[in-house]
Design an enzyme around this catalytic site. Sequence first.
Site, PDB file in Angstrom:
ATOM      1  N   TYR A  97      57.151-126.127   0.819  1.00 20.26           N
ATOM      2  CA  TYR A  97      55.822-125.761   1.311  1.00 20.26           C
ATOM      3  C   TYR A  97      55.357-126.682   2.434  1.00 20.26           C
ATOM      4  O   TYR A  97      54.183-127.036   2.506  1.00 20.26           O
ATOM      5  CB  TYR A  97      54.808-125.737   0.147  1.00 20.26           C
ATOM      6  N   ASP A 140      58.075-114.150 -18.072  1.00 16.85           N
ATOM      7  CA  ASP A 140      58.643-115.218 -17.260  1.00 16.85           C
ATOM      8  C   ASP A 140      58.323-116.534 -17.956  1.00 16.85           C
ATOM      9  O   ASP A 140      57.208-117.046 -17.861  1.00 16.85           O
ATOM     10  CB  ASP A 140      58.036-115.147 -15.852  1.00 16.85           C
ATOM     11  N   LYS A 172      63.939-123.861 -15.078  1.00 17.92           N
ATOM     12  CA  LYS A 172      63.351-125.197 -15.082  1.00 17.92           C
ATOM     13  C   LYS A 172      63.974-126.138 -16.132  1.00 17.92           C
ATOM     14  O   LYS A 172      64.971-126.763 -15.833  1.00 17.92           O
ATOM     15  CB  LYS A 172      61.831-125.102 -15.217  1.00 17.92           C
TER      16      LYS A 172
HETATM   17  C1  LIG Z   1      59.193-122.378 -10.992  1.00 17.03           C
HETATM   18  C2  LIG Z   1      58.963-120.997 -11.443  1.00 17.03           C
HETATM   19  C3  LIG Z   1      59.706-119.918 -10.911  1.00 17.03           C
HETATM   20  C4  LIG Z   1      60.699-120.077  -9.807  1.00 17.03           C
HETATM   21  O1  LIG Z   1      61.795-120.849 -10.171  1.00 17.03           O
HETATM   22  P1  LIG Z   1      62.699-121.538  -9.027  1.00 17.03           P
HETATM   23  O2  LIG Z   1      63.801-122.190  -9.785  1.00 17.03           O
HETATM   24  O3  LIG Z   1      61.803-122.502  -8.327  1.00 17.03           O
HETATM   25  O4  LIG Z   1      63.168-120.452  -8.133  1.00 17.03           O
HETATM   26  C5  LIG Z   1      59.446-118.663 -11.428  1.00 17.03           C
HETATM   27  N1  LIG Z   1      58.541-118.461 -12.404  1.00 17.03           N
HETATM   28  C6  LIG Z   1      57.828-119.470 -12.937  1.00 17.03           C
HETATM   29  C7  LIG Z   1      56.859-119.193 -14.036  1.00 17.03           C
HETATM   30  C8  LIG Z   1      58.000-120.773 -12.467  1.00 17.03           C
HETATM   31  O5  LIG Z   1      57.260-121.766 -12.980  1.00 17.03           O
END
Ligand SMILES: *Cc1c(COP(=O)(O)O)cnc(C)c1O
Length: 434
Positions: free
Chosen positions: A22, A255, A284
């Site tokens: 960013y 997600d 993550k």
């Molecule tokens: C960080 C994140 C993503 C994206 O993951 P990257 O590994 O950065 O591409 C998608 N969804 C959520 C909820 C996140 O916190």
Amino acid sequence: MPEPLTPGALLALDRQHVWHPYGPMPGKAAPLLVESASGVRLRLAEPVEGRDELVDGMSSWWSAVHGYNHPVLNDAAHGQLERMSHVMFGGLTHEPAVRLAKRLVDLTPEPLQHVFLADSGSVSVEVAVKMCLQYWRSLGKPRKQRLLTWRGGYHGDTWQPMSVCDPDGGMHELWQGVLPRQIFADAPPPGFDAAPDEAYAAQLRELIGRHAEELAAVIVEPVVQGAGGMSFHSPGYLRVLREACDAHDVLLVFDEIATGFGRTGALFAADHAGVAPDVMCLGKALTGGYLTLAATLCTTAVADGISRGALPVLAHGPTFMGNPLAAAVADASISVLLSQDWGQEVKRIEAGLRDGLAPAAGIAGVREVRVLGAIGVVQLDHEVDMAAASRAAVREGVWLRPFRDLIYTMPPYITGDEDVARICAAVCAAAREG
Ligand SMILES: *Cc1c(COP(=O)(O)O)cnc(C)c1O
């Protein structure tokens, strides 16, 4: 070995050539140069604000849950490196990927049975969306190709994920005509413990019903909206979504890239609601912050639907799919997590954050202080001065990365009580000066 570069030379080259998240080019603020990391501490190549070591309040964007340089994760990486760091996944398979997939199937809600190993969180969301669209295509309903979400979300930076990020924070204005146009409900009313708001639940039901013909899936971050604004909502809304999706033939995607692996106090945030999605994304903390890896899990109904379609395959296959090194470390990270009373550790940190952040409520310019699991958030009534807030935290010996109007921490689960208190003091200092 190449010639060593001085910290000054590295930072100059960084500024000249290297994009940061960013950021503009060249970067505005100089990043801190990290030499190594161990436990919950980052060691700097040269002192900043008189500190050459910082307690990490960020877990490297919520991923390094066991801290850095962990002996068990290191062993897993070394061991796998000596066997092979990578082989292609087309036509080949290997123990680390198979073990990890079985592990994830066992840990996540029962209906999730099939695992796609992707190389980042954003890609896992792309795969989730592709699964849902392709499922409806296979079932002869190609019109079902839009997504519904609620405002305030974040799902990653590639195109489909961007289209379901909060339209304001996600800069949808800038991408008008480029991003797929999705359907947005209001942001969920705040408060993990708040009773579900019936009017809001009705809005969710109404939108899903009205758009059912064109909806492939509803996608949300369960319980905690992370990078979209660090807000918490009642698990009750997840049950509302599950019922409405079932009633109207719409798939449900959770997600859990930010919330997975214990961060909110449950192993997965879906567990707070006792709800199983049709598709789930993990990332993550999956590798304990060691390597980039994510996973998209789906039910047998979704997998069967796709596999019986006109194109009877899931048409996705990244070069580094199922990377053995990352998979071996992920498996080790999950073992470390489950070998301890992780729930107790998260509760201990939650209590420390509640105590330590309580004084922030009295600071001028603070709108709200909220804590859930190992997540502590101080929301200001103004945009944070990032440079001033970061400097204040560094002076306290802590690494924080505030954004928008938010100063927050997601410490590693191994953070001791004294370090939790120190992180809280730094959050308060950042709130005072930011
Ligand atoms: C960080 C994140 C993503 C994206 O993951 P990257 O590994 O950065 O591409 C998608 N969804 C959520 C909820 C996140 O916190």
